[in-house]
Design a protein around this motif. Structure first.
Motif, short mmCIF file in Angstrom:
data_model
loop_
_atom_site.label_atom_id
_atom_site.label_comp_id
_atom_site.label_asym_id
_atom_site.label_seq_id
_atom_site.Cartn_x
_atom_site.Cartn_y
_atom_site.Cartn_z
N LEU A 30 -37.50 17.82 25.21
CA LEU A 30 -37.86 18.06 23.82
C LEU A 30 -36.66 18.11 22.85
O LEU A 30 -36.74 17.54 21.75
CB LEU A 30 -38.69 19.35 23.69
CG LEU A 30 -40.16 19.24 24.07
CD1 LEU A 30 -40.86 20.59 23.89
CD2 LEU A 30 -40.88 18.17 23.26
N PRO A 31 -35.55 18.78 23.23
CA PRO A 31 -34.44 18.85 22.25
C PRO A 31 -33.91 17.47 21.84
O PRO A 31 -33.41 17.30 20.73
CB PRO A 31 -33.36 19.63 23.01
CG PRO A 31 -34.10 20.39 24.06
CD PRO A 31 -35.27 19.53 24.45
N ALA A 65 -36.23 16.38 18.80
CA ALA A 65 -36.52 17.26 17.66
C ALA A 65 -36.13 16.51 16.37
O ALA A 65 -35.24 15.66 16.40
CB ALA A 65 -35.72 18.55 17.79
N PRO A 66 -36.80 16.82 15.25
CA PRO A 66 -36.51 16.06 14.01
C PRO A 66 -35.03 16.02 13.66
O PRO A 66 -34.49 14.96 13.31
CB PRO A 66 -37.31 16.83 12.95
CG PRO A 66 -38.41 17.48 13.69
CD PRO A 66 -37.87 17.81 15.05
N GLN A 67 -34.35 17.18 13.78
CA GLN A 67 -32.93 17.20 13.41
C GLN A 67 -32.09 16.39 14.40
O GLN A 67 -31.02 15.88 14.05
CB GLN A 67 -32.42 18.65 13.27
CG GLN A 67 -32.60 19.55 14.48
CD GLN A 67 -33.97 20.24 14.52
OE1 GLN A 67 -34.98 19.67 14.11
NE2 GLN A 67 -34.02 21.45 15.04
N ARG A 72 -41.69 7.75 14.54
CA ARG A 72 -41.95 7.76 13.09
C ARG A 72 -40.74 7.23 12.32
O ARG A 72 -40.87 6.45 11.39
CB ARG A 72 -42.22 9.17 12.61
CG ARG A 72 -43.57 9.70 12.98
CD ARG A 72 -43.75 11.07 12.35
NE ARG A 72 -45.12 11.48 12.47
CZ ARG A 72 -45.54 12.51 13.22
NH1 ARG A 72 -44.68 13.23 13.91
NH2 ARG A 72 -46.82 12.80 13.28
N MET A 131 -45.21 17.12 12.03
CA MET A 131 -45.95 16.56 10.89
C MET A 131 -45.88 17.48 9.68
O MET A 131 -45.63 17.05 8.56
CB MET A 131 -47.41 16.34 11.32
CG MET A 131 -48.24 15.70 10.23
SD MET A 131 -47.58 14.13 9.72
CE MET A 131 -47.60 14.30 7.96
N SER A 143 -38.39 23.08 11.95
CA SER A 143 -38.62 22.96 13.39
C SER A 143 -37.44 23.55 14.14
O SER A 143 -36.31 23.53 13.67
CB SER A 143 -38.85 21.50 13.77
OG SER A 143 -37.76 20.72 13.36
N ASP A 144 -37.75 24.09 15.31
CA ASP A 144 -36.69 24.70 16.12
C ASP A 144 -36.01 23.62 16.97
O ASP A 144 -36.30 22.44 16.83
CB ASP A 144 -37.25 25.84 16.97
CG ASP A 144 -38.25 25.36 18.01
OD1 ASP A 144 -38.31 24.14 18.29
OD2 ASP A 144 -38.98 26.20 18.57
N GLU A 145 -35.12 24.03 17.87
CA GLU A 145 -34.34 23.03 18.60
C GLU A 145 -35.20 22.22 19.58
O GLU A 145 -34.78 21.18 20.07
CB GLU A 145 -33.18 23.70 19.33
CG GLU A 145 -33.60 24.78 20.32
CD GLU A 145 -32.81 24.71 21.61
OE1 GLU A 145 -31.85 23.95 21.68
OE2 GLU A 145 -33.20 25.42 22.56
N LEU A 146 -36.43 22.68 19.83
CA LEU A 146 -37.34 21.91 20.68
C LEU A 146 -38.25 21.00 19.85
O LEU A 146 -39.06 20.25 20.39
CB LEU A 146 -38.22 22.84 21.52
CG LEU A 146 -37.51 23.73 22.53
CD1 LEU A 146 -38.53 24.54 23.32
CD2 LEU A 146 -36.67 22.90 23.50
N GLY A 147 -38.12 21.11 18.53
CA GLY A 147 -39.00 20.32 17.67
C GLY A 147 -40.32 21.02 17.40
O GLY A 147 -41.20 20.47 16.77
#
Lengths: 405, 50
Positions: free
Chosen positions: A113-114, A117-119, A363, B1, B12-16
């Motif tokens: 997941l990391p 993530a968006p960032q 996206r 989203m 969002s956190d580090e896991l998204g």
């Protein structure tokens, strides 16, 4: 029951005999999906391709996705694996976390997941933009190009190769392997087997390399070094690499391709995006809804009745996200692309614990690919609408899509 | 989203995974964006208390 010939033949009633590889269904699955959805039997069943259920209503697809204990992910491919050959050391390599069930699913997913993530994916925006511009540089002077093979197909493979830290020069090989597994291979077991072997052999070599020469800021190195927190094995890391390549390329490529195909025929939507750049995030979601590329499978764990359908342990269910996303019970005017759609709880990325882990990257790629195209090629149209070719089954999208500008 | 639809309200956190950035009542000018995030959440996970 694993080849086109064995499964061919006319479909009289799609609710009892649908064929996901029927050429007409591959080209345009939406009329058939709609026919099933509005019939007395919205969860269709077919004996073709080893047998499978096909839920077509939004509510049913989401309910099945949420019930992951009954509807497992032990096989996620839309057709059964053939009994072809033994894979030796690779026999147990899957595609975690998408192929994992709880309890292992939790840490299988936690580790990837990391990365998405968006960032974390934001750092790929400029790289993606550069790839897109370089691709367009090659054909813009010609006044014509294949929006599929010259552009859409070329973008995600480069982004994923960058993310995995593997050679960009191998883009064509990666593409061919992924098509071998997800596209051509679904109706040709030999191709599927050989392509999978090529992918796993390649990543096995990458793993050996990273063990000898660990790299800084490198996904494969980081995964191999996560053993202090979770029971990470080579098989797991190999599986994750396999997934990122297979799931990260064909899918996004298809979404970019379908969107360009749509925009080629809708000058009013091109104008709308030009006039209102703030629309992009909403427009991307709408294109994902209307042209959702992916259908995943679930395997029924134990005999169960779902919406009156007697499902047996081992049965395959095809999660028709493209059908769910055009359900009029959930979306007004579902077959219309409405770029500023207000309510859009689409499931192009699935739902529940297996929701696509890479959605933020997908996206970003879709938005940037379309933005760069429209910046440089504001007006374009299909050379021959009937000449566009499509892939389908697991991932739906155009392949050859010639445009002029 | 939600962090795309209402970046002032959701991060969002580090896991998204989504996080809420605003403690307490939402300023009126963010109501529309928050509603839009709710209407587009694929997991139907946003509850707005009025």
């Amino acid at each position: 029951m694993t080849t086109l010939e064995e499964n061919a033949g006319p479909v009289n009633d799609p609710t009892t005999d649908f064929n996901i590889f029927d050429p007409e269904f591959v080209r345009d699955p939406y009329p058939t999906m709609s026919e099933i959805r509005e019939s007395a039997c919205p969860i269709a069943h077919s004996d073709r391709w080893g047998g499978s259920w096909l839920p077509t209503r939004y509510q049913d697809v989401v309910a099945i996705a949420q019930e992951h204990e009954i509807f497992t992910s032990r096989d996620i491919v839309v057709v059964p694996r053939s009994g072809l050959g033994v894979e030796g050391p690779y026999a147990g390599v899957a595609a975690p976390p998408i192929s994992s069930d709880p309890p292992d699913h939790h840490w299988h997913r936690r580790l990837v997941l990391p990365v998405f993530a968006p960032q974390a994916v934001a750092k790929y925006e400029q790289t993606t933009r550069d790839f897109c511009n370089q691709l367009i540089d090659k054909f813009i002077a010609n006044g014509t190009a294949d929006a599929g093979t010259d552009y859409a197909q070329q973008i995600p493979v480069r982004v994923i190769a960058t993310l995995l830290g593997v050679p960009l020069e191998m883009a064509d090989e990666f593409t061919s392997w992924v098509r071998g597994v997800l596209e051509v291979g679904l109706t040709d077991p030999k191709v599927r087997f050989e392509s999978r072997l090529k992918i796993l052999n390649f990543f096995q070599t990458q793993l050996e390399d990273r063990k000898k020469n660990p790299r800084e800021d490198d996904l494969i190195t980081d995964l191999l070094n996560s053993g202090d927190k979770y029971p990470v094995t080579d098989q797991y890391v190999l599986g994750v690499c396999n997934l990122m390549l297979v799931a990260g390329i064909d899918t996004t490529w298809s979404a970019i391709g379908s969107s360009l195909w749509h925009l080629a025929g809708h000058p009013e939507h091109r104008a709308q995006l030009r006039a209102n750049p703030d629309l992009w995030p909403t427009a991307v979601e709408e294109l994902l809804r209307a042209y959702s590329p992916v259908t995943m499978a679930r395997i029924v764990d134990r005999d169960t009745e779902f919406q009156g359908c007697p499902m047996k342990a081992g049965d395959r269910i095809l999660m028709a996200y493209p059908a769910a996303n055009r359900d009029p019970r959930q979306f007004e005017q579902p077959d219309e692309v409405i770029l500023d759609r207000e309510h859009n709880r689409h499931v192009a990325f699935g739902s529940g614990i297996h929701r696509c882990a890479g959605s933020n990257l997908a996206r970003l790629e879709l938005r940037v690919a379309l933005q760069v195209w429209l910046e440089r090629i504001p007006e374009f149209s299909l050379v021959d609408p009937a000449g566009v070719t499509w892939a389908g089954g697991q991932v739906h999208g155009p392949r050859v899509c010639r445009v002029r500008f | 989203m939600c962090s795309i639809a209402a970046p002032e309200v959701f991060g969002s956190d580090e896991l998204g995974h989504a996080t809420v950035l605003i403690v307490g009542d939402l300023p009126a000018e963010l109501h529309a964006k928050a509603r839009r995030a709710q209407a587009n959440c694929p997991e139907d996970a946003i509850i707005i208390e009025e």
